[in-house]
Design an enzyme around this catalytic site. Structure first.
Site, mmCIF file in Angstrom:
data_model
loop_
_atom_site.group_PDB
_atom_site.id
_atom_site.type_symbol
_atom_site.label_atom_id
_atom_site.label_comp_id
_atom_site.label_asym_id
_atom_site.label_seq_id
_atom_site.Cartn_x
_atom_site.Cartn_y
_atom_site.Cartn_z
ATOM 1 N N ARG A 42 54.726 44.433 -14.359
ATOM 2 C CA ARG A 42 54.973 45.170 -13.124
ATOM 3 C C ARG A 42 56.411 45.656 -13.116
ATOM 4 N NH1 ARG A 42 53.038 42.744 -8.935
ATOM 5 N NH2 ARG A 42 54.442 43.395 -7.310
ATOM 6 N N LYS B 205 55.170 44.663 -0.490
ATOM 7 C CA LYS B 205 54.800 45.305 0.770
ATOM 8 C C LYS B 205 55.131 44.412 1.958
ATOM 9 C CE LYS B 205 50.788 46.354 -1.028
ATOM 10 N NZ LYS B 205 49.382 46.739 -1.171
ATOM 11 N N GLU C 30 45.558 47.652 -2.052
ATOM 12 C CA GLU C 30 45.086 47.162 -0.770
ATOM 13 C C GLU C 30 45.803 47.975 0.313
ATOM 14 O OE1 GLU C 30 45.843 43.029 0.003
ATOM 15 O OE2 GLU C 30 44.853 43.151 1.952
HETATM 16 P P1 ATP Z 1 52.996 44.031 -3.433
HETATM 17 O O1 ATP Z 1 53.019 42.728 -4.146
HETATM 18 O O2 ATP Z 1 54.187 44.877 -3.636
HETATM 19 O O3 ATP Z 1 52.641 43.918 -2.009
HETATM 20 P P2 ATP Z 1 50.401 44.378 -4.439
HETATM 21 O O4 ATP Z 1 50.274 44.005 -5.852
HETATM 22 O O5 ATP Z 1 49.924 43.427 -3.408
HETATM 23 O O6 ATP Z 1 51.860 44.854 -4.151
HETATM 24 P P3 ATP Z 1 48.230 46.168 -4.384
HETATM 25 O O7 ATP Z 1 47.933 47.094 -3.303
HETATM 26 O O8 ATP Z 1 47.370 44.995 -4.598
HETATM 27 O O9 ATP Z 1 49.724 45.743 -4.164
HETATM 28 O O10 ATP Z 1 48.450 46.932 -5.761
HETATM 29 C C1 ATP Z 1 47.730 48.042 -6.193
HETATM 30 C C2 ATP Z 1 47.959 48.226 -7.652
HETATM 31 O O11 ATP Z 1 49.326 48.475 -7.894
HETATM 32 C C3 ATP Z 1 47.593 46.984 -8.419
HETATM 33 O O12 ATP Z 1 46.903 47.351 -9.583
HETATM 34 C C4 ATP Z 1 48.913 46.362 -8.747
HETATM 35 O O13 ATP Z 1 48.833 45.636 -9.925
HETATM 36 C C5 ATP Z 1 49.823 47.583 -8.845
HETATM 37 N N1 ATP Z 1 51.203 47.224 -8.535
HETATM 38 C C6 ATP Z 1 51.657 46.624 -7.425
HETATM 39 N N2 ATP Z 1 52.981 46.389 -7.506
HETATM 40 C C7 ATP Z 1 53.373 46.882 -8.708
HETATM 41 C C8 ATP Z 1 54.613 46.952 -9.408
HETATM 42 N N3 ATP Z 1 55.732 46.463 -8.881
HETATM 43 N N4 ATP Z 1 54.629 47.523 -10.626
HETATM 44 C C9 ATP Z 1 53.513 48.024 -11.158
HETATM 45 N N5 ATP Z 1 52.319 47.983 -10.574
HETATM 46 C C10 ATP Z 1 52.229 47.422 -9.356
HETATM 47 MG MG MG Z 2 48.320 42.287 -3.995
#
Ligand code: ATP
Ligand code: MG
Length: 749
Positions: free
Chosen positions: A258, A268, A31
């Site tokens: 993750r 984020k 996102e």
């Molecule tokens: P955050 O929780 O850090 O804000 P998010 O999951 O909301 O991250 P997205 O932009 O939705 O961030 O994630 C994009 C991709 O990256 C998704 O497939 C998510 O599963 C993966 N991702 C996000 N954080 C991690 C992590 N800590 N380790 C591995 N993959 C991740």
């Molecule tokens: Mg997310």
């Protein structure tokens, strides 16, 4: 590149073998509401990596369904991150918003199939009606609306006739499903907001659970890989695709653990807070765990990819030690970065018997690095050395320059101190030194012995630089946020000096400053007039020393792989996690042991029981996680209890028996059901700590290996362990290792 077969690779490989898909298609679907962090790097590595490994493709898709938080700067940052890591996407960047018209049609199709309805409960009611994990929910009265009415309402929602939250589109599934995600999940909501791409065209936006499977399907994705939090969403993912009866093939969702890392925040939202509250200087601040931050700090893509490879792909969440990331960059730069001299805190040295100047040809790399390249280092009468490389009253073991101890100037001559000049406050401001013309590095005929070589720069030619010394952003191992900030995470040194090649040799951006660490020309602020360097990482892991009594061993690659065996480890429950944290943080058990105990009720109970009898958590834990655990695997029950274990631990703690012997005693306990005390007495296993008893054994060993003694005395200090081992063996494992160590040191010098 990715040779190890993690469970995802195995799944893909198998699907291809079965002919389920012609081509593998993955996607990385962030996102665009923040800069990507190292966790995203892991996801990029996995998704793009799989596509590359199987000659498929990976789409970069912006999951832009929440108009209020998204922005093009984040889109650019995401593109940058993917490119920097060395991957490229197929043709164009995809956006979920491009599918808004199609998604709208799919929603209407669900309504027509009587699989979706417009609900008009408010937010609180929706929550209440959902029920709990232990009780069923109940369906809204609006679920009875006719298909025509639902269609009309949904169209009016889209036309903007209602306010935010007034209506909502829901799937009609099952309000008593055990999976809460299946209790008539929300598909569309009203949001009168400006979207950075579709502008004001839409005022209804699809929910993640609806948009995601369909976007995957529309792009021909085959393997939709996401993190473990989405495990429960998988059922809904399948429901959406199956219910709509889409033409095959369809994608399937797989989850992996993750990345979570200590001393780091990895969300984020929290990172945004650091930026907004100006705790850091923007998303690319070199202290940030963002890809942009790592890049600006001086990390190489190779180091980050190596890190991703090392941590592996597992199905159980775990916390990775940040020192492992630091290890990866150190490891990479050790082979790549030219070694040069920089003085961070200068002390003037005047060499009284040197006149004129010369240039010394010096290699950029030590002999064991298979790289070539050298520069000329100017040498002259006035040089700078590091302030702390001189000590007027040196502590024992100080190997650098002192009034009575000469030192080598790296690549140049040996100097000795003639006079110490101080200001009126008694601060040392200059050293008058003497150099030895015969002692030039590589052709030393002086016969002078020195214990170390230090870095230096020639005053006249040296270039002044600014150095930004970064340390970890958070003090606590599991930081919550701003409250745990390390106030000293950035130190700016304005008065450091480097040898001229560092500025003039434009080929290089990253250097090892000898004895100081790895540094990088800041890609934003560096200029020849105002050179600014970022410290990437030190030469050694200084944190593990600071925080732990014994320096921590880095977890070797093989071990990490072993631990993260695909799918064998299940995630910890909340209770287990709490217990794990308690063992690790309060009782200081090591991660592996804490993990073993926390996951096993029988072991952790026994542990607590013994701990209530004797306060020696580490010894107890070691026995229970190793000996007891092993025994229970074989025989399912112990024939003794907490009391006997406490007795054994007691003998270890008061040094009656050695560690090694404790294992033998444990075996006897199982065999004989006797108490540890009895066993030790009968078998005469008491540890020998008395030097008078140990000395003869040691003398014998020394007499037995005269050649090794000679080698040791010539400087082969690795042989120390050999002697200790021999003595322990000769004493049948009963010798107190600490005492043996001391005695051998005394005897061999
Ligand atoms: P955050 O929780 O850090 O804000 P998010 O999951 O909301 O991250 P997205 O932009 O939705 O961030 O994630 C994009 C991709 O990256 C998704 O497939 C998510 O599963 C993966 N991702 C996000 N954080 C991690 C992590 N800590 N380790 C591995 N993959 C991740
Ligand atoms: Mg997310």
């Amino acid at each position: 590149m990715n040779k190890s077969k993690d469970f995802l690779h195995l799944i893909v490989e198998n699907d291809l073998k079965l002919g389920k898909y012609k081509e593998v298609v993955t996607r990385f679907p962030p996102e665009p509401n923040g800069f990507p962090h190292i966790g995203h790097a892991k996801s990029i590595y996995i998704n793009f990596g799989i596509a590359r490994d199987f000659n498929g493709r990976c789409n970069l898709r912006m999951d832009d369904t929440d108009p209020t938080k998204e922005d093009t700067v984040y889109v650019e940052a995401l593109k940058d991150a993917v490119k920097w890591l060395g991957f490229s996407w197929d043709k164009k960047v995809y956006y979920t918003s491009d599918y808004f018209p199609k998604l709208y049609e799919y929603a209407k199709k669900l309504i027509k199939m009587d699989k979706a309805y417009v609900d008009s409960l408010n937010e609180d009611e929706i929550k209440e009606y959902r029920g709990t994990v232990t009780s069923a929910g109940k369906r809204s009265k609006y679920a009875d609306r006719s298909i025509e009415e639902n269609l009309e309402l949904f169209e009016r929602m889209r036309r903007g006739e209602f306010k935010d939250g007034e209506h909502i589109l829901r799937a009609k599934i099952d309000m008593s499903a055990s999976n809460m995600k299946m209790r008539d999940p929300l598909l569309y909501r009203i949001r009168h907001a400006y979207h950075f791409r579709t502008k004001d065209e839409w005022c209804i936006y699809p929910m993640y659970d609806f948009a995601h499977p369909l976007s995957d399907y529309l792009e021909g994705v085959t393997h939709s890989i996401c993190t473990l939090e989405f495990e429960n969403n998988r059922e809904l993912y399948d429901w959406i695709l199956d219910t709509l009866e889409l033409e095959p093939p369809r994608p399937y969702q797989y989850e992996f653990a993750r990345l979570d890392m200590n001393y780091t925040v990895m969300s984020k939202r929290k990172l945004l807070e650091l930026v907004e509250k100006k705790v850091v200087n923007g998303w690319d601040d070199p202290r940030m765990p963002t890809v942009a931050g790592l890049k600006r700090r001086g990390y190489t893509p190779e180091a980050v990819l190596n890190f991703c490879e090392q941590i592996g792909v597992a199905k159980a969440n775990s916390v990775v030690d940040v020192s492992q990331l630091e290890f990866c960059i150190r490891d990479d730069l050790n082979k790549k970065a030219p070694r040069v001299m920089c003085v961070l805190d200068p002390l003037k040295v005047t060499i009284i018997n040197y006149e004129g100047s010369e240039e010394i040809e010096a290699s950029y790399y030590p002999k064991d690095v298979a790289k070539e390249g050298s520069r000329k280092v100017p040498f002259s009468k006035t040089i700078y050395i590091e302030k702390d490389d001189f000590e007027e009253n040196p502590p024992k073991g100080y190997y650098r320059l002192t009034p009575s101890q000469p030192v080598r100037l790296k690549h140049a001559y040996i100097i000795s101190c003639e006079e110490v000049i101080k200001d009126k406050n008694g601060n040392i401001i200059e050293i008058k030194a003497r150099y030895y013309p015969e002692s030039k590095s590589g052709q030393d005929k002086s016969g002078i012995k020195v214990k170390s070589a230090i870095q230096w720069v020639s005053q006249k030619e040296a270039k002044k630089i600014e150095v930004r010394v970064y340390d970890r952003l958070f003090l606590s191992e599991f930081p919550k946020g701003i409250e745990d900030i390390n106030p000293n995470s950035l130190k700016i040194i304005k008065n450091a000096f480097v040898e001229p090649a560092v500025i003039n040799d434009k080929e290089y951006k990253r250097f090892q400053f000898e004895r100081k660490g790895y540094f990088y020309k800041d890609p934003v602020d560096y200029s020849e007039e105002n050179p600014v360097f970022n410290k990437i990482v030190g030469l050694k892991d200084s944190w593990s020393k600071k925080n732990k009594k014994t320096p921590k061993q880095l977890i070797p690659k093989k071990e990490i792989k072993k631990r993260q065996v695909d799918g064998e480890v299940t995630p910890m429950s909340e209770d287990e996690k709490k217990l794990f944290e308690h063992f690790k943080n309060d009782l200081k058990l090591n991660t592996e042991i804490a993990n073993t105990l926390a996951r096993d009720k029988q072991l952790s109970k026994l542990f607590e029981e013994v701990l209530s009898m004797i306060n020696a958590p580490i010894s107890i834990a070691n026995i229970i996680a190793n000996e007891v655990a092993r025994e229970l695997k074989v025989s399912k029950a112990l024939n003794f209890g907490a009391k006997e274990i406490a007795q054994l631990v007691q003998m270890l703690e008061d040094e009656t028996i050695s560690n090694k012997i404790s294992k033998q005693v444990f075996e006897e306990m199982i065999k004989t059901q006797k108490s540890p005390k009895e066993i030790v007495k009968e078998k005469d296993l008491v540890q020998i700590s008395d030097p008078v008893k140990l000395e003869p054994i040691i003398d014998k060993i020394i007499a037995k290996f005269p050649e090794n003694v000679a080698k040791y005395k010539e400087g082969n200090k690795k042989l120390f362990g050999f002697f200790v081992g021999q003595v322990l063996k000769a004493a049948n494992g009963k010798a107190n290792p600490k005492v043996v160590n001391d005695l051998i040191k005394q005897k061999l010098g």
